[in-house]
Design a protein around this motif. Structure first.
Motif, PDB file in Angstrom:
ATOM      1  N   LYS A   1       0.846  -1.209   0.000  1.00 38.08           N
ATOM      2  CA  LYS A   1       0.000   0.000   0.000  1.00 38.08           C
ATOM      3  C   LYS A   1       0.873   1.248   0.000  1.00 38.08           C
ATOM      4  O   LYS A   1       0.590   2.226  -0.672  1.00 38.08           O
ATOM      5  N   ASN A   2       1.928   1.177   0.798  1.00 37.54           N
ATOM      6  CA  ASN A   2       2.830   2.317   0.863  1.00 37.54           C
ATOM      7  C   ASN A   2       3.487   2.576  -0.494  1.00 37.54           C
ATOM      8  O   ASN A   2       3.609   3.719  -0.927  1.00 37.54           O
ATOM      9  N   ALA A   3       3.856   1.500  -1.163  1.00 36.88           N
ATOM     10  CA  ALA A   3       4.556   1.635  -2.449  1.00 36.88           C
ATOM     11  C   ALA A   3       3.707   2.347  -3.502  1.00 36.88           C
ATOM     12  O   ALA A   3       4.228   3.075  -4.348  1.00 36.88           O
ATOM     13  N   MET A   4       2.390   2.147  -3.443  1.00 40.24           N
ATOM     14  CA  MET A   4       1.514   2.791  -4.424  1.00 40.24           C
ATOM     15  C   MET A   4       1.447   4.306  -4.204  1.00 40.24           C
ATOM     16  O   MET A   4       1.048   5.052  -5.091  1.00 40.24           O
ATOM     17  N   ASN A   5       1.832   4.704  -3.035  1.00 37.12           N
ATOM     18  CA  ASN A   5       1.674   6.087  -2.597  1.00 37.12           C
ATOM     19  C   ASN A   5       2.955   6.910  -2.742  1.00 37.12           C
ATOM     20  O   ASN A   5       2.962   8.104  -2.545  1.00 37.12           O
ATOM     21  N   ILE A   6       4.047   6.213  -3.038  1.00 36.78           N
ATOM     22  CA  ILE A   6       5.347   6.891  -3.069  1.00 36.78           C
ATOM     23  C   ILE A   6       6.086   6.616  -4.373  1.00 36.78           C
ATOM     24  O   ILE A   6       5.745   5.716  -5.125  1.00 36.78           O
ATOM     25  N   GLY A   7       7.119   7.421  -4.599  1.00 42.64           N
ATOM     26  CA  GLY A   7       8.044   7.161  -5.689  1.00 42.64           C
ATOM     27  C   GLY A   7       9.439   7.200  -5.091  1.00 42.64           C
ATOM     28  O   GLY A   7       9.654   7.845  -4.061  1.00 42.64           O
ATOM     29  N   VAL A   8      10.363   6.505  -5.695  1.00 43.17           N
ATOM     30  CA  VAL A   8      11.717   6.528  -5.138  1.00 43.17           C
ATOM     31  C   VAL A   8      12.766   6.388  -6.233  1.00 43.17           C
ATOM     32  O   VAL A   8      12.576   5.668  -7.213  1.00 43.17           O
ATOM     33  N   VAL A   9      13.849   7.143  -6.071  1.00 41.80           N
ATOM     34  CA  VAL A   9      14.999   7.006  -6.970  1.00 41.80           C
ATOM     35  C   VAL A   9      16.235   6.798  -6.115  1.00 41.80           C
ATOM     36  O   VAL A   9      16.522   7.607  -5.230  1.00 41.80           O
ATOM     37  N   PHE A  10      16.919   5.699  -6.347  1.00 41.29           N
ATOM     38  CA  PHE A  10      18.250   5.537  -5.771  1.00 41.29           C
ATOM     39  C   PHE A  10      19.235   5.793  -6.903  1.00 41.29           C
ATOM     40  O   PHE A  10      19.306   5.012  -7.846  1.00 41.29           O
ATOM     41  N   GLY A  11      19.952   6.903  -6.787  1.00 40.14           N
ATOM     42  CA  GLY A  11      20.836   7.323  -7.875  1.00 40.14           C
ATOM     43  C   GLY A  11      21.811   6.253  -8.332  1.00 40.14           C
ATOM     44  O   GLY A  11      22.262   6.259  -9.473  1.00 40.14           O
ATOM     45  N   GLN A  12      22.120   5.342  -7.440  1.00 41.04           N
ATOM     46  CA  GLN A  12      23.115   4.320  -7.769  1.00 41.04           C
ATOM     47  C   GLN A  12      22.481   3.064  -8.384  1.00 41.04           C
ATOM     48  O   GLN A  12      23.185   2.191  -8.835  1.00 41.04           O
ATOM     49  N   LYS A  13      21.152   2.975  -8.323  1.00 44.67           N
ATOM     50  CA  LYS A  13      20.492   1.765  -8.832  1.00 44.67           C
ATOM     51  C   LYS A  13      19.449   2.141  -9.867  1.00 44.67           C
ATOM     52  O   LYS A  13      19.128   3.292 -10.056  1.00 44.67           O
ATOM     53  N   THR A  14      18.897   1.134 -10.524  1.00 49.74           N
ATOM     54  CA  THR A  14      17.823   1.449 -11.469  1.00 49.74           C
ATOM     55  C   THR A  14      16.557   0.688 -11.105  1.00 49.74           C
ATOM     56  O   THR A  14      16.607  -0.413 -10.561  1.00 49.74           O
ATOM     57  N   GLN A  15      15.414   1.317 -11.364  1.00 44.57           N
ATOM     58  CA  GLN A  15      14.148   0.638 -11.141  1.00 44.57           C
ATOM     59  C   GLN A  15      13.539   0.216 -12.479  1.00 44.57           C
ATOM     60  O   GLN A  15      12.455  -0.297 -12.555  1.00 44.57           O
ATOM     61  N   LEU A  16      14.296   0.492 -13.546  1.00 42.24           N
ATOM     62  CA  LEU A  16      13.785   0.177 -14.882  1.00 42.24           C
ATOM     63  C   LEU A  16      14.311  -1.193 -15.309  1.00 42.24           C
ATOM     64  O   LEU A  16      15.225  -1.726 -14.714  1.00 42.24           O
ATOM     65  N   TRP A  17      13.707  -1.718 -16.361  1.00 43.78           N
ATOM     66  CA  TRP A  17      14.117  -3.038 -16.839  1.00 43.78           C
ATOM     67  C   TRP A  17      15.236  -2.871 -17.841  1.00 43.78           C
ATOM     68  O   TRP A  17      15.047  -2.285 -18.905  1.00 43.78           O
ATOM     69  N   TRP A  18      16.369  -3.373 -17.461  1.00 47.30           N
ATOM     70  CA  TRP A  18      17.641  -3.143 -18.148  1.00 47.30           C
ATOM     71  C   TRP A  18      17.584  -3.391 -19.655  1.00 47.30           C
ATOM     72  O   TRP A  18      18.089  -2.614 -20.446  1.00 47.30           O
ATOM     73  N   ASP A  19      16.951  -4.509 -20.045  1.00 46.97           N
ATOM     74  CA  ASP A  19      16.986  -4.889 -21.457  1.00 46.97           C
ATOM     75  C   ASP A  19      15.793  -4.381 -22.255  1.00 46.97           C
ATOM     76  O   ASP A  19      15.771  -4.485 -23.473  1.00 46.97           O
ATOM     77  N   LEU A  20      14.826  -3.837 -21.562  1.00 43.40           N
ATOM     78  CA  LEU A  20      13.638  -3.363 -22.279  1.00 43.40           C
ATOM     79  C   LEU A  20      13.836  -1.940 -22.775  1.00 43.40           C
ATOM     80  O   LEU A  20      14.521  -1.138 -22.146  1.00 43.40           O
TER      81      LEU A  20
ATOM     82  N   GLY B   1      22.918  10.449 -17.806  1.00 45.78           N
ATOM     83  CA  GLY B   1      21.959  11.549 -17.721  1.00 45.78           C
ATOM     84  C   GLY B   1      20.591  11.158 -18.274  1.00 45.78           C
ATOM     85  O   GLY B   1      19.554  11.515 -17.709  1.00 45.78           O
ATOM     86  N   GLN B   2      20.601  10.397 -19.345  1.00 41.81           N
ATOM     87  CA  GLN B   2      19.326   9.934 -19.928  1.00 41.81           C
ATOM     88  C   GLN B   2      18.634   8.976 -18.968  1.00 41.81           C
ATOM     89  O   GLN B   2      17.421   9.046 -18.757  1.00 41.81           O
ATOM     90  N   LYS B   3      19.428   8.097 -18.392  1.00 40.40           N
ATOM     91  CA  LYS B   3      18.866   7.118 -17.467  1.00 40.40           C
ATOM     92  C   LYS B   3      18.238   7.824 -16.258  1.00 40.40           C
ATOM     93  O   LYS B   3      17.140   7.504 -15.837  1.00 40.40           O
ATOM     94  N   MET B   4      18.944   8.822 -15.764  1.00 40.13           N
ATOM     95  CA  MET B   4      18.424   9.517 -14.590  1.00 40.13           C
ATOM     96  C   MET B   4      17.145  10.273 -14.914  1.00 40.13           C
ATOM     97  O   MET B   4      16.239  10.352 -14.077  1.00 40.13           O
ATOM     98  N   ARG B   5      17.051  10.821 -16.104  1.00 39.26           N
ATOM     99  CA  ARG B   5      15.792  11.484 -16.492  1.00 39.26           C
ATOM    100  C   ARG B   5      14.639  10.479 -16.505  1.00 39.26           C
ATOM    101  O   ARG B   5      13.526  10.788 -16.084  1.00 39.26           O
ATOM    102  N   CYS B   6      14.933   9.268 -16.961  1.00 44.47           N
ATOM    103  CA  CYS B   6      13.903   8.207 -16.937  1.00 44.47           C
ATOM    104  C   CYS B   6      13.530   7.830 -15.511  1.00 44.47           C
ATOM    105  O   CYS B   6      12.350   7.663 -15.190  1.00 44.47           O
ATOM    106  N   GLU B   7      14.537   7.684 -14.678  1.00 47.63           N
ATOM    107  CA  GLU B   7      14.284   7.307 -13.280  1.00 47.63           C
ATOM    108  C   GLU B   7      13.366   8.326 -12.613  1.00 47.63           C
ATOM    109  O   GLU B   7      12.430   7.986 -11.898  1.00 47.63           O
ATOM    110  N   LEU B   8      13.687   9.587 -12.861  1.00 44.34           N
ATOM    111  CA  LEU B   8      12.881  10.664 -12.293  1.00 44.34           C
ATOM    112  C   LEU B   8      11.434  10.566 -12.765  1.00 44.34           C
ATOM    113  O   LEU B   8      10.503  10.604 -11.968  1.00 44.34           O
TER     114      LEU B   8
END
Ligand SMILES: Nc1ncnc2c1ncn2[C@@H]1O[C@H](COP(=O)(O)OP(=O)(O)OP(=O)(O)O)[C@@H](O)[C@H]1O
Ligand SMILES: [Mg+2]
Length: 329
Positions: free
Chosen positions: A94-113, A160-167
């Motif tokens: 429930k908490n996850a639906m309510n928040i967003g998070v970026v860890f600058g050192q990691k990615t939440q996106l799917w690497w190969d997609l 820089g492109q990746k970070m814009r996506c993360e944001l």
């Protein structure tokens, strides 16, 4: 009521001491020989809706550990957390639906997609309607210019492109709170500015609360009215950015004098004097000696042509906290 609230929050990691060689390695599984790292200690936080909080401190201060507890990724060793009325660790989904998070050192996106597929997945996960999604992507594209690399796989993006996506990913579902842990790390000035502009816009237009961890003073100066400074797991400052500057009482009197004789001022509160011919700079502690008292002393002894008092910049202030810590009032 505060949107994010932490009371006496603690996180202690146990680091098992490992002996030499394979024997030591095996022994470490059964050994009770460990030391404790108090990553976060007795931390109290209250953050209101709509704030952008700068969460700062030296490497290893406990910033990321705090963010991991607030987002529900890590379970605290002690204390309480309430985020929008929920316990983030126990009500993680429930908490996850309510928040967003970026860890600058990691990615939440799917690497190969491709980027667009990653966003499609996020859309499904967060149950964003088609209409809201299209509108959101269009809006984000304006500031973050995602369409430049919309069809590329994430692994091929520049930092820089990746970070814009993360944001973009972290704000996609109109979350109430976004935690940004070093979102500008390693980026050039132009991308940093774009990212700041985006964060400001999200905060201003949608009232999204932001907790920002950064080592970049410009991020803090540009975005945060309030900062919290952490040192070795403990909060050492919580308040307005401006008043922190005031607490650093070191000022610089810069002046030009007619004479070139060596300056001799033996006054309490003077920390440093630099002199080059008639140009003199005096670093003084204005809690011990006021600027006007210092000026009076100087004017009595020297023939001053021109002078100015310089305020410390935020960068040196925060460096000073990083280096020396700061006593809590
Ligand atoms: N999973 C873990 N196991 C053991 N120790 C950990 C773990 N995660 C963090 N620590 C320790 O806890 C302390 C705080 O780490 P944390 O990552 O929260 O610092 P930080 O303020 O985010 O630093 P940085 O500015 O370098 O990102 C450090 O001493 C770190 O080594
Ligand atoms: Mg960190």
């Amino acid at each position: 009521m505060a949107l994010i609230k932490a009371e006496d929050l603690q996180k202690t990691f146990k680091i098992y001491n490992q002996g030499e060689g394979i024997k030591g390695y095996l022994k470490s599984f059964v050994s009770r020989d460990y030391r404790e790292v108090h990553a976060v200690e007795d931390l109290n936080l209250e953050i209101d809706e709509g704030e952008i909080i700068g969460y700062i401190g030296a490497n290893g201060a406990g910033k990321s550990t705090t963010v991991k507890m607030l987002t529900g990724i890590l379970e605290p060793s002690g204390g309480n957390i309430e985020v929008d009325g929920r316990n983030p660790n126990r009500q993680r989904k429930k908490n996850a639906m309510n928040i967003g998070v970026v860890f600058g050192q990691k990615t939440q996106l799917w690497w190969d997609l491709p980027v667009k597929e990653s966003f499609r997945l996020l859309k499904e996960i967060y149950e964003v309607s088609d209409e809201a999604y299209d509108q959101r992507i269009e809006e984000f594209d304006e500031v973050l210019q995602l369409s430049e690399f919309w069809d590329q796989p994430v692994r091929k993006l520049s930092l820089g492109q990746k970070m814009r996506c993360e944001l973009a990913a972290s704000f996609l579902h109109h979350p109430k709170i976004v935690y940004l842990d070093e979102p500008t790390i390693g980026l050039d000035v132009a991308v940093k500015e774009r990212i700041r502009e985006f964060i400001k816009r999200m905060n201003r237009e949608e009232d999204i609360t932001v907790m920002l961890t950064t080592h970049d003073i410009d991020d803090i100066e540009d975005l945060c009215e309030r900062i919290i400074v952490l040192d070795e797991g403990k909060k050492i400052y919580d308040g307005e950015l401006d008043s922190l500057v005031n607490r650093f009482t070191s000022r610089r009197l810069v002046m030009d004098t007619r004479s070139t004789e060596s300056i001799d001022l033996d006054l309490e509160g003077i920390n440093e004097i630099e002199q080059e011919d008639g140009h003199i700079e005096i670093v003084f502690d204005r809690e011990i000696i006021s600027a006007s008292d210092l000026m009076r002393e100087v004017l009595e002894r020297y023939d001053v042509l021109d002078f100015q008092i310089k305020e410390p910049d935020i960068e040196s202030v925060v460096k000073k906290i990083y280096n020396e810590g700061l006593e809590e009032e």
